[in-house]
Design a protein around this motif. Structure first.
Motif: not given
Ligand code: FAD
Length: 320
Positions: A211, A234-235, A247-248, A250-251, A264, A268, A271, A284, A287, A302-305
């Motif tokens: 988040k 990446r995002p 950042h890990v 493909q790019t 979280g 993709a 990634h 973790v 969804d 579960g909720d990572l938090f």
């Protein structure tokens, strides 16, 4: 005829962990071929080089030259090519890390040597010289035959177990002729990471599910409890939540730790391309349909938090 192994040194003058892998690999390959296993060190080093004999290497060539003070792919290529020519090396072995990826193709062109990058096993040296490598971001393997007299292999980090035996390596200096580097390093801004990501055995990684950057404290606590390095999707780096060196994918960086704990992150394909060589993947995600679960060895829905602080507590209790 010999196997020449490039011993990579970090900025502090210590031998990189990936070098122990290539030393073990190169020494085994040399035994397989019935030729000596020899190492080459170019950078200033503060370690006891003869002690590297315990990885199976019999001799280590050291080149001392002011042009080698900092890693420069062109200058290093020239130095290794001269050492290979002077010592009659027929197989050159590098780690498939940043330095190996910069050096091996240049040497391939210079020595007219066939190159297989990203090897994952010892070559089959029966009738031919065939190297197994990982392709399509680790989704398949290819067997590649090298037909040139001189052969070059780069070994994927973490794909070959380090073996420590007994033995002491002889050391010898080699004189080379080098031009001054064509580029000059003006300054170096070192990223302050307690455990360098590329060499980390354990990695805790966060995605957009975190988040915002203000929530990274819980991942930092978990990483600290595990003595793990931090990574991100990446995002996350694009949004400046975390520095780009984390950042890990493909790019970004490609890593192969023993444990990759993805928090979280959806999983993709871009990634996964950078992390799917990890030995154990733990995901973790809240969804249960997140694609990462298909690549995971263990998953927590579960909720990572809620999950991450509990994991940290459990790790702390386990470590006493
Ligand atoms: C050419 C190209 C190259 C790319 N290169 C890379 C690359 O190198 N590396 C990379 O990472 N991406 C790369 N991408 C982007 C990639 O396609 C994905 O968009 C990106 O990986 C998604 O990042 P993410 O999983 O962090 O975010 P999202 O896809 O938004 O996923 C966030 C996840 O967090 C979960 N979540 C949300 N809240 C919680 C919570 N409270 N508890 C638990 N889970 C939660 C969600 O269920 C979701 O699965 C590239 C894309 C392209 C087109």
């Amino acid at each position: 005829m010999s196997v020449l192994i490039f011993i990579d040194i970090n900025d502090e003058g210590s031998v990189k962990k990936t070098s122990f892998e290539v030393l073990t690999y190169g020494a085994k390959l040399a035994r397989q071929l019935g030729v000596p296993a020899e190492g080459v060190v170019l950078a200033p080093v503060k370690e006891d080089l003869p002690a590297l004999g315990k990885y199976g290497v019999q001799k280590i060539y050291q080149v001392q030259h002011e042009a080698l003070a900092h890693f420069d792919a062109q200058v290093y290529t020239s130095a290794i090519a001269q050492v290979a020519e002077k010592t009659g090396a027929t197989v050159l072995v590098f780690s498939n890390n940043t330095d190996g990826k910069a050096l091996a193709p240049r040497l391939s062109a210079r020595l007219k040597a066939g190159l297989v990058s990203g090897a994952v096993a010892l070559p089959d040296t029966g009738d031919a010289f065939t190297v197994k490598k990982s392709v399509f971001s680790g989704k398949a393997f290819a067997d590649i035959k090298i037909t040139t007299p001189i052969k070059i292999i780069t070994l994927n980090p973490n794909s070959f177990s380090i073996e420590v035996g007994e033995g002491t390596a002889e050391t010898a200096s080699v004189e080379v002729t080098l031009d001054a580097p064509k580029v000059k390093i003006l300054n170096v801004n070192r990223q302050s990471s307690e455990v360098p990501l590329a060499e980390a055995e354990l990695v805790v990684s966060g995605g957009r599910g975190m988040k915002g950057p203000e929530n990274w404290g819980i991942l930092e606590d978990l990483a600290k409890a595990l003595n793990a390095a931090l990574a991100c999707s990446r995002p996350v780096a694009d949004a400046h939540w975390r520095p780009h060196n984390e950042h890990v994918g493909q790019t970004g960086g490609a890593i192969a730790p023993n444990l990759y704990l993805a928090v979280g992150i959806s999983g993709a394909i871009q990634h996964l391309a950078g992390v799917n060589r990890s030995k154990v993947i733990v995901v973790v995600n809240k969804d249960p349909e997140a694609p990462f679960f298909k690549a995971a060895d263990y998953g927590i829905v579960g909720d990572l938090f809620e999950v991450v602080p509990k994991l940290t507590e459990a790790v702390k209790q386990l470590k006493g």
